[in-house]
Design a protein around this motif. Sequence first.
Motif, PDB file in Angstrom:
ATOM      1  N   LEU A 107       0.802  -1.218   0.000  1.00 16.79           N
ATOM      2  CA  LEU A 107       0.000   0.000   0.000  1.00 16.79           C
ATOM      3  C   LEU A 107       0.839   1.274   0.000  1.00 16.79           C
ATOM      4  N   PHE A 152       4.022   0.241  -3.234  1.00 15.63           N
ATOM      5  CA  PHE A 152       3.506  -0.251  -4.525  1.00 15.63           C
ATOM      6  C   PHE A 152       4.253  -1.465  -5.040  1.00 15.63           C
ATOM      7  N   ILE A 188       1.600  -5.478  -6.614  1.00 13.71           N
ATOM      8  CA  ILE A 188       0.227  -5.090  -6.920  1.00 13.71           C
ATOM      9  C   ILE A 188      -0.502  -6.176  -7.722  1.00 13.71           C
ATOM     10  N   CYS A 233       6.615  -8.522  -8.054  1.00 10.60           N
ATOM     11  CA  CYS A 233       7.725  -7.572  -7.942  1.00 10.60           C
ATOM     12  C   CYS A 233       8.061  -7.271  -6.487  1.00 10.60           C
ATOM     13  N   LEU A 279      -9.485  -1.148  -7.208  1.00 10.96           N
ATOM     14  CA  LEU A 279      -8.454  -0.117  -7.089  1.00 10.96           C
ATOM     15  C   LEU A 279      -8.892   0.976  -6.119  1.00 10.96           C
ATOM     16  N   GLY A 282      -7.222   2.159  -2.677  1.00  6.57           N
ATOM     17  CA  GLY A 282      -6.898   3.554  -2.390  1.00  6.57           C
ATOM     18  C   GLY A 282      -7.344   3.954  -1.000  1.00  6.57           C
ATOM     19  N   ALA A 333      -5.065   2.431   1.432  1.00  7.96           N
ATOM     20  CA  ALA A 333      -3.785   3.143   1.480  1.00  7.96           C
ATOM     21  C   ALA A 333      -3.914   4.394   2.332  1.00  7.96           C
ATOM     22  N   LEU A 342       1.020  -3.186 -13.218  1.00 12.70           N
ATOM     23  CA  LEU A 342       0.453  -2.079 -12.454  1.00 12.70           C
ATOM     24  C   LEU A 342       1.407  -1.455 -11.439  1.00 12.70           C
ATOM     25  N   CYS A 343       2.421  -2.213 -10.979  1.00 10.59           N
ATOM     26  CA  CYS A 343       3.297  -1.628  -9.951  1.00 10.59           C
ATOM     27  C   CYS A 343       3.919  -0.321 -10.415  1.00 10.59           C
ATOM     28  N   LEU A 361       1.382   2.599 -10.937  1.00 12.43           N
ATOM     29  CA  LEU A 361       0.921   3.342  -9.767  1.00 12.43           C
ATOM     30  C   LEU A 361       2.060   4.122  -9.129  1.00 12.43           C
ATOM     31  N   ALA A 362       3.249   3.526  -9.116  1.00 11.33           N
ATOM     32  CA  ALA A 362       4.290   4.098  -8.270  1.00 11.33           C
ATOM     33  C   ALA A 362       4.965   5.319  -8.853  1.00 11.33           C
ATOM     34  N   PRO A 365       0.345   7.686  -2.419  1.00 12.51           N
ATOM     35  CA  PRO A 365      -0.092   6.365  -2.858  1.00 12.51           C
ATOM     36  C   PRO A 365      -1.601   6.221  -2.996  1.00 12.51           C
ATOM     37  N   ALA A 406      -3.026   7.431  -6.141  1.00 12.98           N
ATOM     38  CA  ALA A 406      -2.673   6.636  -7.309  1.00 12.98           C
ATOM     39  C   ALA A 406      -3.709   5.555  -7.550  1.00 12.98           C
ATOM     40  N   PHE A 407      -4.051   4.819  -6.482  1.00 10.39           N
ATOM     41  CA  PHE A 407      -5.040   3.756  -6.618  1.00 10.39           C
ATOM     42  C   PHE A 407      -6.366   4.327  -7.091  1.00 10.39           C
TER      43      PHE A 407
END
Lengths: 196, 199, 177
Positions: free
Chosen positions: A22, A25, A28, A117, A177, A181, A184, B24-25, B28-29, B175, B178-179
């Motif tokens: 969160l 990132f 995800i 990742c 999403l 958010g 987060a 998506l990483c 968003l980042a 963050p 972003a979502f």
Amino acid sequence: MEQFTRIILLFVSTVLVNNFVLIRFLGICPFLGISKQVETAFSMGLATTFVMTLTGAATWLINTFILEALQLPFLQYVSFIMVIASLVQFVEMFIKKTSPVLYKALGIYLPLITTNCAILGLALLIPLNGYNFIESIVFGFSAGVGFTLAIVLLAGLRETLEFGDVPEVLKGVPITLILAGIMAMAFMGFSGLISI
Amino acid sequence: MQLWNDFKNGLWQENPIFRLVIGLCPTLAVTNTAINGLAMGLATSFVLLASEIVISTIKKLIPNDVRIPSYILIIATFVTFVDYFLKAFFPAVAVSLSLFVPLIVVNCLILGRQEAFASKNPVHRSIADALGMGLGFTWVLVLLSIVRELLGMGAVFGFQVLGDWYQPMIIMILPAGAFISLGILVGIMNYIARKGVRK
Amino acid sequence: MRKLLITLTVLGLISAFALAFVYQWTMPKILQHQEVGKKDAILTVLPESEQYQEVRKGDLTFYEGNKNGEVAMVASGGGFQGQIEVMIGFNPAAGKVYSIKVLNHQETPGLGAYITGGKFESNFVDKPFGEYKVVKRPVKSAHEVEAIAGATISSEKVAEIVEKAIKEIREVYGGEI
């Protein structure tokens, strides 16, 4: 004693303050992809935590005894991703042999972990933050716990939302999403709690 | 004609972010400023293009059952190249993208295209596919980052466009923003896509 | 298993060879950027010096300017989220800070990130040595620092880093509060 306090702080800050999913990132794809049900989300979290703990140890060893000792920094990415891929393969074989029950629960998720990742991110953060061996393992473990926490929470919300009246165009990915958010935002409340 | 279709595919029909929802990483980042979004899009496109060319050229030499680790190794090599290249020639960009340059290695978009396209098609078609997918990824990143930078700081590409009267919504560059902005954007795209179908 | 090993070894060797070449090509440029960045920062915080010398004393590294007894050093400490690294220029004889420049930080964009970019840093221009008080209004005395709106903690952390650096510089070069 000081070492112990440091480790506790590292744990709390990795799980809550700098939550991998969160806030940083990382991870995800599985976070959105495998969070439809709490049960599967938890299994995924468990498998990821397991691999992450091992990755923490393995990448520290490789970085310290091979890459730094032989001065090969440019092979960092290549060697880390290869280590992760073989680690995942190894864990899969190991679980298959020792515990068929666990294998049944985690089996299909294991290959997916290679391209998560969060794992490579973890491996890269270890030399960047200059952790020692013990700290690397704790960092890996707590990153996994943070991932599990986030994915299980999201799965819980999505299960409830099944009965909600979501506008047609927002169904599926968009609403997930937006939920993430809001989560987060809640996790932002932890920022500044600990600084190391 | 076939090449054009391969290229066009990534822009909309199978847009990596809106339609396939992968990669998506970084999406968003790094999209808190338009410059970052653009740089990330281009870096990813380069790696995608280079690895699709190499892999579709040597696909016959790689035994089928070891292809995934081989692909990852090739991708990681190109990513390292991009990382050093950015650090040497665009240090400011390298600093702001930081960790997300090496993470291009595990961008599912890149491995996914090797598996789904480059390993089955000749080089020229793979180039068209890589360019289309790369551009499709880049335009969404730029769009999202323009929205976030404009709402979050009142600027676009670093230029202040909204005056002092505008109270920046700082949440947009954090963050959480972003979502939420990507969620709303995907919703809007779904709406547009649906209208298209009805016609 | 043998196929796996052979394929990966061949690919790995090619990749390592190519990357070694890339590394050789880019590394001098990367090091040069770092060097130029450090030099710029040092000369920005030392108003009169055009040259400086790197001096190690104990565990600390100082940059001594060629004019006026000017000294610069890098100080760091925990911020709101990650480490903050600041270049600070001093005049120990006059007991003051010339100015500061934030080199690295991971503070919140749009809030704490404003510790860079001049306005907040200008709080420390010609600041007398001592303990600083972070206030949420324009400063009234020389020992006050005006906080960034919405980022009091980041502002306090920077002030603490400067205070700590003053302590270190006074131990080596003296200078009265």
